[in-house]
Design an enzyme around this catalytic site. Structure first.
Site, PDB file in Angstrom:
ATOM      1  N   ASP A  33     -13.861   2.224  -0.519  1.00 37.95           N
ATOM      2  CA  ASP A  33     -12.723   3.113  -0.271  1.00 37.95           C
ATOM      3  C   ASP A  33     -13.271   4.325   0.487  1.00 37.95           C
ATOM      4  O   ASP A  33     -14.494   4.424   0.722  1.00 37.95           O
ATOM      5  CB  ASP A  33     -12.095   3.506  -1.616  1.00 37.95           C
ATOM      6  CG  ASP A  33     -10.684   4.062  -1.457  1.00 37.95           C
ATOM      7  OD1 ASP A  33     -10.290   4.395  -0.324  1.00 37.95           O
ATOM      8  OD2 ASP A  33      -9.985   4.181  -2.480  1.00 37.95           O
TER       9      ASP A  33
HETATM   10  C1  NOJ Z   1      -7.998   6.129  -0.238  1.00 35.31           C
HETATM   11  C2  NOJ Z   1      -7.164   5.256  -1.113  1.00 35.31           C
HETATM   12  O1  NOJ Z   1      -7.688   5.262  -2.419  1.00 35.31           O
HETATM   13  C3  NOJ Z   1      -7.054   3.827  -0.618  1.00 35.31           C
HETATM   14  O2  NOJ Z   1      -6.123   3.151  -1.410  1.00 35.31           O
HETATM   15  C4  NOJ Z   1      -6.652   3.794   0.815  1.00 35.31           C
HETATM   16  O3  NOJ Z   1      -6.574   2.462   1.252  1.00 35.31           O
HETATM   17  C5  NOJ Z   1      -7.648   4.599   1.641  1.00 35.31           C
HETATM   18  N1  NOJ Z   1      -7.711   5.959   1.151  1.00 35.31           N
HETATM   19  C6  NOJ Z   1      -7.261   4.618   3.114  1.00 35.31           C
HETATM   20  O4  NOJ Z   1      -6.128   5.373   3.282  1.00 35.31           O
END
Ligand code: NOJ
Length: 846
Positions: free
Chosen positions: A272
């Site tokens: 992530d």
């Molecule tokens: C952080 C989030 O936790 C995740 O779900 C997301 O896909 C990414 N950012 C990209 O936006």
């Protein structure tokens, strides 16, 4: 003699079995995809391979994107969020939340909406969709991102997750299931976010750790991931949090052993944004790509620096990371790409997330690659129809007295509450939807998307009411007591709207740091309902919220005659609601969680105050979250898990249980097990695995042990529509598996449309996994009947409204002994005498 699978696997562990080979047998063409990927990877140089593993930063899309490799004419991959549509794009749909999909209990609708999501991503040129979501599962009802996922029940979540993966990938895009694993709250998920951006104290030094035992892990939080892997999920996003005090993105246990080993996951694991905390450890721990590429926001110093990139090249050159592991990483990415057939005519990326300019930089952070970045393609097709259907089919009717609903041409309606109307800043007026302005149809954060429009309830009601010449008055200010008093006094029916909202932890709304601070309605909602109900004899309460809200202040008031929980239904919110209010669609949604009478009824909660520099979330309740806790502790919920009314009534009769004759499932052959010993993908990078001592143990299984998916029992019943209108019933099957399991666990559901006076046969298939528990000593699933346990079977229309009961006997017991064990009545049992029929056929030893 055929050896049991686990024995074969154990015998393989003496070998250096830490490489996951492709597994194709019986599940599509992974083998062919791996072969193509191997050819592709073997022509790359070391730095090109590293290039693949290291995302290019949050650029034209927000997900994992690698860069073009012009030497071989490869255009690179791009991914984008998320569960409610193509994030940051224009001319795309704003879908209903994952929670609403779970509220439909409708496999087909879950599939359909995710197919749409995949199709829109594909048309915009995104290779992967950062969805579906099954982490959070819903450990705490106030968890900020629960609405992105489905339900705290692992079975319901597993079915939904599997269908969502299938839908997304049938449309051609890679489903990147997230967030793996035990990511159950927003507080303390990121160091910088918590210490610097959001709160001032106390400082945390690492993200929180969710601590859970092996059995709970398997039977609860890991459970739905089996379904995703079984349905060929191409990618997984590892989460921000730690699990048992190891970062999720470098956890050998979670990634290598469980996901890639026990579950047999074939695709790639991406980090992530900022969930990677190491270079070598994450590579060896099983992470395959660093989504955003850079360490920010949790890493060394932020922008531009990466744990991988040049550092990974170094690590390979100095031997810290074997090159075959790098090959494996890239092969996994390309295998998913080929598995989905993306090498053939996949559209070019033609949008830029969050940027509606037609021209711009391809790599905005680096200000490189000026070009046409946005074709502004309208990819919505007729998707609004499905979204509206999800809205109407997910609405849960919680109360309906005095025959209030459906509405019958009322002379005058009052529509009351801010949640009924538009956001004065526009549907996209709040950044990433982080505000509580106007009606709530979406949560905030990366689970949000741009609304192409938002049909608010008031507009839809007005339009529909015109047909009946109904007078419509409204007040959209929750504090306008005088006006609320006036209109509610005059109206025949008062549609009263309350809301709550939550979202992702990088944004704060009204002092809620992602997670909700409480479970009550926002903006004085309880007071609004009470005031309306004091004046209006038919007060219909509509709730838009990301999870349960407490209703005790007004639910029993005699003038509160109807209540609908509408969740977060996306762009068609008002239309879907009107369909139900006016009876064009008979409500059929059921609660995917319990509604407690007080917060403590849930037994679990968000950890709001850090209990140390590395906050520890001990999931000491084990398997007992939501209704499992409520049932175990004899708590009377306000509305139980699985509850939901209809405009008609249903009757159940005739419970029939049959053991399914055993069909031998192919065991894993020794030669397949041996494939784990060959870590070499490309001949020139062949290395001796015994040189590397990192602790991994992967074994070749398929969506979990193949035997887990065998259907071992069929349970059938007949459901009759005893009312006067057609309606859909969600027939539910619960089991008591004994052995320390919850008193009732959902293990089957079927949604059927039945005409008045007609009946339908409903069948539930119980797979071996459904009747098993995880044995932590044997490290395998064990059928409880083989432990001498009789399985109690409950069939009904909710977790508490049990209509029929039966028993599946422990292995070796004669059926005649069993019938005497069937209870003849229960407090909420129908008068139907339960019947059980057993054809006990020996099931295979396992
Ligand atoms: C952080 C989030 O936790 C995740 O779900 C997301 O896909 C990414 N950012 C990209 O936006």
């Amino acid at each position: 003699m055929i050896l049991p699978t686990w024995l074969l696997l154990l015998s393989g562990t003496a070998l250096a079995d830490y490489y996951n080979p492709p597994i194709s047998d019986g599940y599509g063409n992974w083998s062919a995809a791996y072969e193509k990927a191997r050819h592709f990877v073997c022509q790359l140089t070391l730095t090109e391979k590293v290039n693949f593993t290291t995302g290019v930063g949050t650029g034209q899309t927000v997900g994992y994107s690698n860069s073009i490799i012009p030497r071989i004419g490869f255009r690179g991959l791009a991914g984008d969020d998320g569960p409610t549509g193509v994030r940051g794009a224009d001319y795309t749909s704003a879908l209903a939340s994952g929670m609403n999909l779970a509220m439909t209990w409708d496999r087909q609708l879950i599939y359909e909406q995710n197919y749409i999501n995949g199709a829109e991503h594909k048309a915009k040129g995104a290779n992967s969709v950062a969805a579906p979501v099954v982490g959070p599962l819903g450990h705490a009802p106030a968890g900020g991102r629960n609405f992105e996922g489905f339900s705290p029940d692992p079975y319901l979540s597993g079915i939904a997750f599997g269908e969502a993966v299938r839908g997304t990938q049938d449309a051609g895009a890679i489903a990147e299931g997230k967030h793996y694993l035990l990511y159950e709250q927003e507080h303390f998920r990121e160091i910088v976010e918590w210490n610097v951006w959001l709160a001032e104290e106390p400082n945390i030094t690492d993200p929180y750790s969710s601590n859970v035992d092996d059995r709970t892990l398997h039977e609860l939080y890991l459970w739905p991931w089996y379904d995703g892997v079984k349905n060929h999920m191409g990618a997984v996003m590892c989460s921000y949090n730690q699990a048992n005090n190891t970062h999720a993105c470098e956890s050998d246990r979670l990634l290598n052993q469980l996901l890639k080993g026990e579950l047999g996951f074939q695709g790639y694991v991406s980090s992530d944004d900022g969930s990677q905390f190491s270079g070598v450890a994450s590579a060896l721990g099983g992470m395959d790509v660093t989504g955003p590429g850079e360490t920010s926001p949790n890493g060394i110093s932020g922008l531009g620096e990466s744990y991988w990139g040049p550092n990974l090249t170094l690590a390979v050159l100095n031997g810290s990371v074997p090159e075959w592991r790098l090959d494996d990483m890239v092969t996994r990415v390309m295998a998913s790409y080929y598995y989905l057939g993306q090498d053939k005519d996949y559209p070019e990326l033609n949008f830029a997330s969050g940027n509606f300019d037609t021209y711009g930089y391809e790599y905005p952070e680096a200000e490189l690659g000026w070009r046409k970045i946005n074709l502004h393609l309208d990819v919505r097709d007729n998707h609004a129809e499905t979204i509206r259907k999800v809205g109407s089919n997910s609405a849960v009717l919680l109360k309906n007295s005095k025959n209030t609903l459906p509405l019958k041409k009322p002379k005058q309606i009052a529509v009351i509450g801010e949640d009924a109307g538009p956001n004065k800043y526009g549907p996209n007026g709040c950044s990433d939807r982080a505000c509580n302005e106007g009606t709530m149809a979406m949560g905030w954060g990366s689970g949000s998307t741009n609304f192409p429009y938002l049909v608010d309830p008031l507009s839809a009601i007005q339009q529909r009411a015109l047909k009946d010449r109904t007078v419509v008055q409204y007040v959209l200010d929750n504090w306008a007591k005088d006006q609320i008093g006036d209109v509610s006094w005059q109206a025949e029916v008062c549609l009263t709207f309350v809301s709550a909202i939550s979202g992702e932890g990088y944004l704060e709304v009204d002092n809620n740091f992602g997670d909700r601070n409480n479970l009550t309605a926002w903006k004085d909602g309880d007071a609004v309902v009470k005031q309306v109900a004091a004046n209006c004899s038919e007060t219909v309460v509509v709730i838009h919220a990301p999870g349960p809200i407490l209703m005790e202040e007004w639910i029993d008031l005699p003038n509160v005659t109807a209540v609908i929980f509408a969740g977060l239904p996306g762009q068609e919110s008002g239309n879907g609601l009107v369909d139900v209010l006016y009876g064009d669609v008979n409500p059929s949604g059921k609660l995917p969680w319990s509604v407690g009478r007080k917060r403590e009824d849930y037994g679990t909660d968000v950890l709001y105050k850090a209990n140390g520099p590395v906050p520890q979330l001990d999931f000491s309740e084990g398997l007992f979250i939501d209704y499992r806790y409520v049932d175990k502790n004899n708590i009377k919920p306000r509305f139980e898990f699985g509850f939901g009314l209809s405009y008609t009534t249903f009757d159940y009769h005739g419970l029939r249980i049959n053991a399914v004759p055993a069909v031998p499932t192919a065991s894993i052959s020794p030669s397949q097990a041996m494939r784990t010993t060959n870590p070499s993908i490309c001949p020139h990078t062949s290395l001796n695995p015994s040189d590397y001592t990192f602790p991994t143990r992967c074994t070749p299984t398929r969506g979990g042990d193949p035997k887990l998916w065998d259907v071992v029992y069929r349970v059938r019943t007949t459901v009759t529509n005893t009312g006067s209108v057609a309606g859909q019933e969600v027939a539910q099957l619960y089991l008591d598996l004994g052995n320390g399991t919850p008193p009732r666990q959902l293990r089957g559901f079927q949604k059927v449309m039945i005409q008045p006076g007609e009946h339908k046969e409903v069948e539930f298939e119980l797979r071996r996994r459904d009747v098993s528990i995880w044995d932590v000593v044997k490290q395998q699933w064990v059928e409880v009947t083989k432990l001498g346990t009789d399985i109690k079977v409950f069939v009904g229309s909710s977790s508490r409204d049990v209509k029929l009961r039966g028993v599946i006997p422990a292995t070796g017991k004669a059926p005649s002994m069993i019938s005497s064990m069937v209870p003849s009545s229960s407090s909420r049992m129908s008068s139907v005498v339960p019947s059980s029929r057993f054809k006990v056929t020996p099931t295979p030893t396992h």
